[in-house]
Design an enzyme around this catalytic site. Structure first.
Site, PDB file in Angstrom:
ATOM      1  N   ASP A   1     -29.008  68.239  24.596  1.00  0.00           N
ATOM      2  CA  ASP A   1     -28.311  66.955  24.681  1.00  0.00           C
ATOM      3  C   ASP A   1     -28.540  66.329  26.054  1.00  0.00           C
ATOM      4  O   ASP A   1     -28.822  67.036  27.036  1.00  0.00           O
ATOM      5  CB  ASP A   1     -26.806  67.141  24.478  1.00  0.00           C
ATOM      6  N   LYS A   2     -28.382  65.039  26.127  1.00  0.00           N
ATOM      7  CA  LYS A   2     -28.590  64.320  27.387  1.00  0.00           C
ATOM      8  C   LYS A   2     -27.840  64.968  28.547  1.00  0.00           C
ATOM      9  O   LYS A   2     -28.401  65.182  29.621  1.00  0.00           O
ATOM     10  CB  LYS A   2     -28.138  62.862  27.230  1.00  0.00           C
TER      11      LYS A   2
END
Length: 340
Positions: free
Chosen positions: A163-164
């Site tokens: 995820d970011k």
């Protein structure tokens, strides 16, 4: 039989299409000669394998609009079977997705590199792959600028994502053969991935705790994932083992071992148990000053090299904001010596 790869045709003439078909400025006319790998494929699948910078849905729209010809004849059925040595011509319009696959120089923390693959430590806040809202400045863009070999590999060799706002270790393939081998290894659960997480609340569950709950799109909020009933909603099985490493009055430090790789898996499983990750408001966590997002770090990665057979194991120290949160909660721990 000799393996014959697909190629871009050098003949300036276009089978079935000419300059009069390029009625929109900025259209690109591209010619392809199919290889053995595409023999017997559907037309839309063959195109998506040869021009991966465009989405399959966009290529399907072009087929339906008769912007694709096979051996000089326009085709409008996505399911049309194609064969080795077929000559394709396609009229392409640049899209945000296609123009996103551009090299952009950025500092990347590479911890290992050989002729076949590299392992890097991704910082929190860096998007892995271009997507709506993030068409540039992604890890993919940085990889293309750093390593010319990745220009020849689909998705710049990215075989799994973080995820970011999750930091930590990722493996990237530097060739198509390495990519295929790593994808198979991940699907066979032969790539070990372990995470450190700071979760809210004092941990009172068994350790280890085994989460085995399917995950799918949240039927009440399509922007997030959730544990779902597979008899009522689409989803996939998901399994995570959680080990308590340190307990505090308000938060706990846990080690999470993935057995599957579903979107937001750790975040969903811990939230379901009443322990959302610190800094993860999407799943009920509270924001933390100095932390760009959820307190989740992929600190250990292990696998067998697809060609040498050597066992490779890597560990990466958590970023400063994560370590500061641990210290503030009294969660002291030597993260390079976790329990077996």
């Amino acid at each position: 039989m000799e393996t014959k790869p697909a190629s871009i045709a050098s003949d300036p003439s276009v089978n079935g299409l000419d300059d009069t078909d390029l009625h929109d400025e900025g259209m690109e006319l591209r010619q392809l000669v199919l290889g053995v790998a595409q023999h017997g494929m559907r037309l839309d699948k063959a195109l998506s394998s040869l021009v991966p910078e465009f989405s399959r849905s966009y290529l399907q729209q072009l087929i339906e609009a008769q912007c694709v010809s096979v051996n000089g004849k326009p085709v409008r059925k996505q399911s049309t079977a194609v064969h080795c040595d077929d000559r394709l011509a396609i009229s392409l319009r640049p899209t945000p997705q296609s123009t996103a696959f551009q090299p952009q120089a950025m500092a990347l923390d590479v911890v290992y590199r050989d002729a076949d693959l590299l392992v890097l430590n991704k910082p929190a806040g860096l998007v892995v792959h271009p997507a709506p809202g993030n068409w540039s400045g992604t890890l993919l863009n940085g990889l293309l600028a750093m390593d010319e070999a990745l220009l020849q590999v689909p998705r710049a060799g990215i075989v799994h994502r973080l995820d970011k706002d999750t930091s930590g270790l990722m493996v990237v393939a530097r060739s198509r053969a390495a990519m295929d081998a790593l994808v198979v290894a991940i699907a066979a659960r032969q790539v070990g991935r372990e995470y450190l997480a700071v979760a809210q609340g004092r941990w009172t569950q068994p350790s280890p705790w085994h989460a085995d709950s399917p995950i799918g799109r949240d039927p009440r909020n399509r922007l997030r994932m959730a544990v779902v009933d597979l008899e009522r909603h689409p989803g996939k099985s998901a399994a995570t083992d959680v080990y308590l490493l340190a307990n505090g009055a308000q938060m706990c430090l846990v080690r999470c071992v993935l057995h599957t790789g579903r979107t937001h898996q750790i975040r969903v499983h811990l939230s379901q148990k009443g322990h959302p990750l610190a800094g993860d408001p999407v799943y009920g966590g509270q924001p933390v000053a100095g932390l760009p997002g959820q307190a989740l770090h992929a600190y250990r990665l292990g696998f067998v090299h697809p060609f040498t057979g050597q066992r490779l194991d890597f560990q990466a120290l958590a970023p400063p904001g994560f370590l500061a949160l641990m210290a503030s909660q009294g969660l002291g721990y030597n993260e390079f010596s976790p329990p077996a």
